[in-house]
Design a protein around this motif. Structure first.
Motif, PDB file in Angstrom:
ATOM      1  N   LEU A 198       0.836  -1.206   0.000  1.00 52.70           N
ATOM      2  CA  LEU A 198       0.000   0.000   0.000  1.00 52.70           C
ATOM      3  C   LEU A 198       0.868   1.252   0.000  1.00 52.70           C
ATOM      4  O   LEU A 198       0.559   2.242  -0.660  1.00 52.70           O
ATOM      5  CB  LEU A 198      -0.931  -0.021   1.217  1.00 52.70           C
ATOM      6  N   ALA A 199       1.975   1.220   0.744  1.00 54.52           N
ATOM      7  CA  ALA A 199       2.896   2.357   0.804  1.00 54.52           C
ATOM      8  C   ALA A 199       4.318   1.834   0.912  1.00 54.52           C
ATOM      9  O   ALA A 199       4.585   0.880   1.647  1.00 54.52           O
ATOM     10  CB  ALA A 199       2.576   3.250   2.000  1.00 54.52           C
ATOM     11  N   ASN A 200       5.222   2.478   0.189  1.00 53.85           N
ATOM     12  CA  ASN A 200       6.615   2.025   0.209  1.00 53.85           C
ATOM     13  C   ASN A 200       7.341   2.518   1.453  1.00 53.85           C
ATOM     14  O   ASN A 200       7.201   3.680   1.849  1.00 53.85           O
ATOM     15  CB  ASN A 200       7.336   2.515  -1.044  1.00 53.85           C
ATOM     16  N   ASN A 201       8.115   1.649   2.031  1.00 51.02           N
ATOM     17  CA  ASN A 201       8.818   1.974   3.265  1.00 51.02           C
ATOM     18  C   ASN A 201       9.972   2.959   3.066  1.00 51.02           C
ATOM     19  O   ASN A 201      10.321   3.706   3.972  1.00 51.02           O
ATOM     20  CB  ASN A 201       9.346   0.704   3.935  1.00 51.02           C
ATOM     21  N   GLU A 202      10.552   2.998   1.872  1.00 54.50           N
ATOM     22  CA  GLU A 202      11.697   3.869   1.639  1.00 54.50           C
ATOM     23  C   GLU A 202      11.307   5.262   1.148  1.00 54.50           C
ATOM     24  O   GLU A 202      11.887   6.260   1.572  1.00 54.50           O
ATOM     25  CB  GLU A 202      12.644   3.232   0.619  1.00 54.50           C
TER      26      GLU A 202
ATOM     27  N   VAL B  95      -5.358 -10.895  -4.500  1.00 55.26           N
ATOM     28  CA  VAL B  95      -4.496  -9.744  -4.233  1.00 55.26           C
ATOM     29  C   VAL B  95      -4.110  -9.683  -2.766  1.00 55.26           C
ATOM     30  O   VAL B  95      -4.973  -9.705  -1.881  1.00 55.26           O
ATOM     31  CB  VAL B  95      -5.191  -8.418  -4.629  1.00 55.26           C
ATOM     32  N   HIS B  96      -2.795  -9.597  -2.537  1.00 61.55           N
ATOM     33  CA  HIS B  96      -2.262  -9.356  -1.196  1.00 61.55           C
ATOM     34  C   HIS B  96      -1.634  -7.977  -1.181  1.00 61.55           C
ATOM     35  O   HIS B  96      -0.991  -7.558  -2.146  1.00 61.55           O
ATOM     36  CB  HIS B  96      -1.189 -10.390  -0.843  1.00 61.55           C
ATOM     37  N   THR B  97      -1.817  -7.239  -0.088  1.00 62.51           N
ATOM     38  CA  THR B  97      -1.102  -5.980   0.072  1.00 62.51           C
ATOM     39  C   THR B  97      -0.409  -5.939   1.428  1.00 62.51           C
ATOM     40  O   THR B  97      -0.993  -6.296   2.455  1.00 62.51           O
ATOM     41  CB  THR B  97      -2.023  -4.751  -0.114  1.00 62.51           C
ATOM     42  N   ASP B  98       0.841  -5.556   1.377  1.00 59.14           N
ATOM     43  CA  ASP B  98       1.625  -5.324   2.579  1.00 59.14           C
ATOM     44  C   ASP B  98       1.256  -3.917   3.053  1.00 59.14           C
ATOM     45  O   ASP B  98       1.636  -2.929   2.436  1.00 59.14           O
ATOM     46  CB  ASP B  98       3.108  -5.428   2.212  1.00 59.14           C
ATOM     47  N   ALA B  99       0.499  -3.855   4.133  1.00 62.68           N
ATOM     48  CA  ALA B  99       0.025  -2.571   4.651  1.00 62.68           C
ATOM     49  C   ALA B  99       0.809  -2.131   5.879  1.00 62.68           C
ATOM     50  O   ALA B  99       0.358  -1.253   6.629  1.00 62.68           O
ATOM     51  CB  ALA B  99      -1.464  -2.658   4.979  1.00 62.68           C
ATOM     52  N   VAL B 100       1.978  -2.710   6.077  1.00 62.33           N
ATOM     53  CA  VAL B 100       2.769  -2.432   7.277  1.00 62.33           C
ATOM     54  C   VAL B 100       3.057  -0.946   7.432  1.00 62.33           C
ATOM     55  O   VAL B 100       2.898  -0.381   8.520  1.00 62.33           O
ATOM     56  CB  VAL B 100       4.080  -3.253   7.246  1.00 62.33           C
TER      57      VAL B 100
END
Length: 390
Positions: free
Chosen positions: A151-155, A176-181
């Motif tokens: 969902l949002a990039n960590n960098e 669909v999987h999303t990494d929402a961390v």
């Protein structure tokens, strides 16, 4: 006179533990019972887990029964990125498509054969190439595909068009999987509105304890047949092992606070982020803000100044009392080349100097001023060195 207090601007790596959460964790640590036991002490521990499960579900617009606790975001992604993730009554995916700028826990943690994995390219801002993805999905035929896009990039903080991606994938029968961390707690998330099948979370990005995360399924019509950690029947059989009650309780408390304060906090932090960027541009007019024109998290910006190496800059900022990070998170303590910046086509000489500033719940205006003061020292030294070399 400068304060000796250190300034922490690395929330995307981990957020300081909220004091309210620490209190919840401390109380839960005193509970003597095992959550699987039927006596009163066991039931008390179980109650803490279920309260937390409901709070985490609310944070992402899900149902509590579809939240599975794990040891963190990495384990959560490892669990779901499997050919055994499927809708009930259907076969699982035989191919995995992952965004080029995904976190290493996705790029390296999936359970698909190497030959069954494809990388979805991004544009110069780091946004998924929807035209490429659409073209690739048109070739699917009878093959089932799982697509994983954060969902949002960590960098860089860049936000991905996950709802549009989900629509394209579901039209072809995929998942669909999303990494929402990184997004959770900073952006409003509703799984139904996004249209995704599963997302993964981590508590320590939202002021919760380290070592606890979650898989959240969109419905109970989805399952992960091949369990990553086998043993007892904890977490509905999805994740064996005695539950970490204290960490789970802390996750719930952090999720509750994040949800209650999200709108106000996002506006506050974004204003501070913009102020920090403005200071940087004043001090170093030639600074490059990565993905400046893209939609980004309100708390994040990455920048580079030509001639300034990330490793040197990080040490200089650290000595000035300011904690930042390089463009890529690193487990070894060394600054590594960022696969995110490579995927975006950032020239290597510039990519080697990218630094990330990420703000959070403790960040105040005074911290931004201290960041600017540190910038003046670090950049001043660089410019002086360039002048002497000229």
């Amino acid at each position: 006179m400068a304060s000796d207090r250190r300034i922490y601007l690395d929330y995307n790596a981990t957020s300081p533990l909220r004091p309210e959460v620490a209190d919840v964790v401390a109380r839960a640590l005193e509970l003597p019972g095992n959550a699987s036991s039927v006596h009163a002490e066991g039931r008390a521990a179980r109650a803490e887990i279920e309260k937390a499960r409901d709070k985490v579900a609310r944070l992402v617009g899900a149902k509590a029964k579809n939240v599975i606790f794990t040891s963190g975001g990495t384990e959560a992604s490892n669990m779901v990125l499997s050919p055994s993730l499927r809708r009930l009554g259907e076969s699982g995916p035989s191919r995995l498509l992952v965004g080029a700028t995904e976190h290493p826990c996705v790029l390296n943690g999936h359970r698909f054969p190497v030959e069954a994995v494809e990388i979805v390219p991004v544009d110069a801002d780091g946004t998924i190439d929807l035209a490429w993805l659409k073209s690739r999905l048109e070739l699917v035929g009878e093959e089932r595909i799982l697509v994983s896009v954060q969902l949002a990039n960590n960098e860089t903080g860049v936000l991905q068009p996950v709802a549009e991606i989900a629509r394209l994938v579901h039209e072809r029968g995929g998942l669909v999987h999303t990494d929402a961390v990184q997004a959770a707690g900073k952006l409003a998330i509703d799984m139904a509105q996004l249209g995704i099948d599963v997302l993964t979370l981590s508590a320590h990005k939202i002021g919760g304890p380290k070592g606890i995360g979650a898989v959240v399924l969109a419905s109970d019509q989805l399952e992960i047949a091949d369990r990553l950690i086998r043993g007892g029947g904890q977490e509905k059989g999805y994740r064996a092992g005695t539950e970490n009650v204290a960490a789970i309780a802390g996750f719930g408390a952090a999720a509750e606070i994040a949800l209650a304060t999200m709108a106000e906090e996002a506006a506050r932090v974004e204003a501070l982020r913009d102020e920090a960027e403005a200071h940087l541009r004043r001090i170093a007019p030639d600074a490059v803000i990565v993905s400046a024109e893209a939609q980004r998290l309100p708390n994040t910006f990455a920048f580079a100044i030509r001639g300034l190496k990330a490793e040197t800059a990080l040490i200089a900022f650290d000595l000035a009392g300011v904690a930042l990070s390089s463009g890529s998170a690193c487990s070894s303590g060394k600054v590594k080349r960022s696969h995110v910046l490579d995927a975006m086509g950032v020239e290597p000489a510039l990519a080697e100097g990218v630094l990330r500033v990420s703000l959070g719940w403790k960040t105040a205006k005074e911290d931004v001023i201290r960041f600017a003061e540190a910038c003046e020292k670090v950049v001043g030294t660089l410019y002086k060195r360039k002048a002497n070399a000229a």
